[in-house]
Write a protein that holds these residues in place. Structure first.
Motif, PDB file in Angstrom:
ATOM      1  N   ASN A   1       0.862  -1.186   0.000  1.00  0.00           N
ATOM      2  CA  ASN A   1       0.000   0.000   0.000  1.00  0.00           C
ATOM      3  C   ASN A   1       0.898   1.236   0.000  1.00  0.00           C
ATOM      4  OD1 ASN A   1      -1.808   2.065   0.388  1.00  0.00           O
ATOM      5  ND2 ASN A   1      -2.419   1.446   2.456  1.00  0.00           N
ATOM      6  N   SER A   2       1.110   1.797  -1.169  1.00  0.00           N
ATOM      7  CA  SER A   2       2.016   2.943  -1.299  1.00  0.00           C
ATOM      8  C   SER A   2       1.511   4.185  -0.553  1.00  0.00           C
ATOM      9  CB  SER A   2       2.243   3.288  -2.766  1.00  0.00           C
ATOM     10  OG  SER A   2       1.028   3.676  -3.378  1.00  0.00           O
ATOM     11  N   GLU A   3       0.250   4.176  -0.146  1.00  0.00           N
ATOM     12  CA  GLU A   3      -0.334   5.304   0.575  1.00  0.00           C
ATOM     13  C   GLU A   3      -0.282   5.126   2.096  1.00  0.00           C
ATOM     14  OE1 GLU A   3      -1.338   8.045  -1.118  1.00  0.00           O
ATOM     15  OE2 GLU A   3      -0.598   6.952  -2.871  1.00  0.00           O
ATOM     16  N   ASP A   4       0.358   4.073   2.577  1.00  0.00           N
ATOM     17  CA  ASP A   4       0.453   3.802   4.014  1.00  0.00           C
ATOM     18  C   ASP A   4       1.192   4.966   4.686  1.00  0.00           C
ATOM     19  OD1 ASP A   4       1.368   2.953   6.590  1.00  0.00           O
ATOM     20  OD2 ASP A   4       1.260   0.855   5.969  1.00  0.00           O
ATOM     21  N   ALA A   5       0.444   5.822   5.364  1.00  0.00           N
ATOM     22  CA  ALA A   5       1.007   7.042   5.951  1.00  0.00           C
ATOM     23  C   ALA A   5       2.081   6.729   6.982  1.00  0.00           C
ATOM     24  CB  ALA A   5      -0.111   7.886   6.580  1.00  0.00           C
TER      25      ALA A   5
END
Length: 173
Positions: free
Chosen positions: A154-158
């Motif tokens: 998940n490249s959006e994993d903050a």
């Protein structure tokens, strides 16, 4: 010992007086040689030179010796066994990041100089607190791999993005 951030190796590399292959061999030698010692109190600059293959000559040998002295100074600055392992792991991961084009030689030697001078602390993590149960001997490279894996999923994993940015910052990227 005062180490200047502008190491001779930077000038040789920029002037193409040391090849990528020669530099890669030199930089890979740093963490590999440290693995041969239990702590940083006994490693000496000559120990690195002994493992050069092929042995460097002239200006390249002088630049390498300066780098070896800096790594030894770093080991003396952080003599505790856990710190010594962190140094090994940092140098190994920094080598990987340099090979991947993510860490410039100048930024890496700047990090090294700052770490020796005490203005750049070694990365320190409580992996159990961050990740839960981790295997014995879990180190910075393992953490880096875990963060990359999470970002692949998940490249959006903050959280993973923040952690990898902080890790890279601590390593001079």
């Amino acid at each position: 010992m005062t180490i200047q951030p502008s190491f001779q190796i930077n000038a040789l590399y920029e002037a193409r007086l040391i090849s990528n292959e020669e530099l890669a061999g030199l930089l890979a030698l740093l963490p590999q040689t440290l693995l041969l010692y239990d702590d940083g109190t006994r490693v000496e600059p000559e120990d690195f030179r002994r493992y050069e293959d092929p042995p460097l000559q002239g200006e390249q040998a002088e630049a390498a010796q300066e780098l070896y002295r800096a790594v030894v100074a770093l080991c003396r600055e952080y003599p505790e066994p856990e710190q010594y392992e962190t140094i090994q792991d940092c140098l190994s991961l920094q080598f990987d990041l340099w090979q991947a084009g993510m860490l410039s030689l100048h930024a890496w030697t700047g990090w090294l100089a700052a770490a020796i001078q005490g203005t750049q602390p070694l990365p320190s993590y409580d992996y159990t607190k961050l990740l839960g149960s981790v295997p014995e001997g879990y180190m910075i490279q393992d953490y880096h791999d875990e963060l990359l894996y999470r970002l692949e999923q998940n490249s959006e994993d903050a959280w993973a993005n923040q952690q990898i940015r902080q890790l890279y910052e601590q390593l001079g990227v």
